[in-house]
Design an enzyme around this catalytic site. Structure first.
Site, PDB file in Angstrom:
ATOM      1  N   CYS A 121      -4.611   1.663  -4.889  1.00  0.00           N
ATOM      2  CA  CYS A 121      -3.923   2.803  -4.281  1.00  0.00           C
ATOM      3  C   CYS A 121      -2.609   3.117  -4.987  1.00  0.00           C
ATOM      4  CB  CYS A 121      -3.667   2.525  -2.798  1.00  0.00           C
ATOM      5  SG  CYS A 121      -2.606   1.093  -2.478  1.00  0.00           S
TER       6      CYS A 121
ATOM      7  N   HIS B 239       0.870  -1.164   0.000  1.00  0.00           N
ATOM      8  CA  HIS B 239       0.000   0.000   0.000  1.00  0.00           C
ATOM      9  C   HIS B 239       0.913   1.222   0.000  1.00  0.00           C
ATOM     10  CE1 HIS B 239      -3.292   2.732   1.197  1.00  0.00           C
ATOM     11  NE2 HIS B 239      -2.378   3.309   1.980  1.00  0.00           N
TER      12      HIS B 239
END
Length: 237
Positions: free
Chosen positions: A118, A42
């Site tokens: 993301c 992430h």
């Protein structure tokens, strides 16, 4: 040098950082995948005193881009490193306009674990701000999942669900969706996103489609029907 002083605008330029988090539990698998550049990651983009990231939700028409204090670990995530990606040379006002424009391109319901996650947002925003996309390794696991969906382990593309409710609540309390009106700038038109979705290119989804991120029972799922882990959900209130 503190993170606060590093983030300040100096000599007409603003540093742009990428914060990288590992979504796999600490252990042999995450260590090996990180070492070979195939970790399940992430990321967020740090500009000034805010870190911007993208997550999914099922609220139609609302952005999935949110901000938080830099180095705030997502539920189940572990901070790995900070990368000085480059510099933005525009004024603070222009930088804010660019960020707001990106929020319109990355709406929460458009989230897809493999083709619009993301890390896609991180690369998109970094390229707008600095002229170069993010390092490819941050999204390599998703790329492999798109190319070889039949042989890639689920652990590579779907992080395990965080089981600590305190961790999740703390993250949600410390993060906010980016707020702002529409940016009427043709250079950053949200219509480009619609065209990409229909053409099935880098931003499009090549798998089973729904209308967007949606709920099935008590589970939140992405456009392709994959369960959305808490680390990849935008903090909608």
């Amino acid at each position: 040098m503190s993170s606060n002083s590093r983030a300040q605008r100096t000599q007409g330029r603003t540093p742009v950082y990428i914060n990288v988090y590992d979504l796999l539990p600490p252990g042999k698998l995450s260590t090996v995948l990180w070492a070979i550049g195939c970790g399940l990651l992430h990321t967020g983009v740090v500009v000034g005193e805010k870190e911007y990231a993208f997550g999914g939700h099922d609220k139609k028409g609302e952005t999935g881009v949110y901000w938080m204090k830099p180095r705030t670990e997502p539920p189940g995530g572990t901070f790995r490193c900070e990368i000085l990606h480059g510099y933005a040379y525009e004024s603070e006002e222009t930088i804010n306009r660019i960020i707001l424009a990106a929020t319109e391109v990355f709406l929460g319901p458009s989230y897809n674990l493999l083709s619009r996650n993301c890390n896609h947002f991180t690369s998109y925003l970094c390229e707008l701000l600095t002229g170069k996309p993010a390092p490819r390794y941050i999204n390599r696991a998703a790329g492999i999942g798109v190319s070889l969906p039949c042989i890639v382990p689920n652990e590579w593309i779907e992080p395990p669900e965080c089981e600590d409710p305190i961790d999740s609540e703390a993250f949600e309390e410390g993060s906010r969706l980016v707020q702002g009106g529409r940016v009427n700038d043709p250079q950053y038109s949200s219509s480009d996103d619609a065209a990409a979705e229909s053409s099935g290119d880098e931003w499009g989804d090549r798998t089973r489609k729904t209308d967007g991120v949606h709920r099935e029972g008590d589970k939140l799922k992405d456009k392709a029907g994959r369960q959305l882990p808490k680390a990849e959900r935008a903090p909608v209130r």
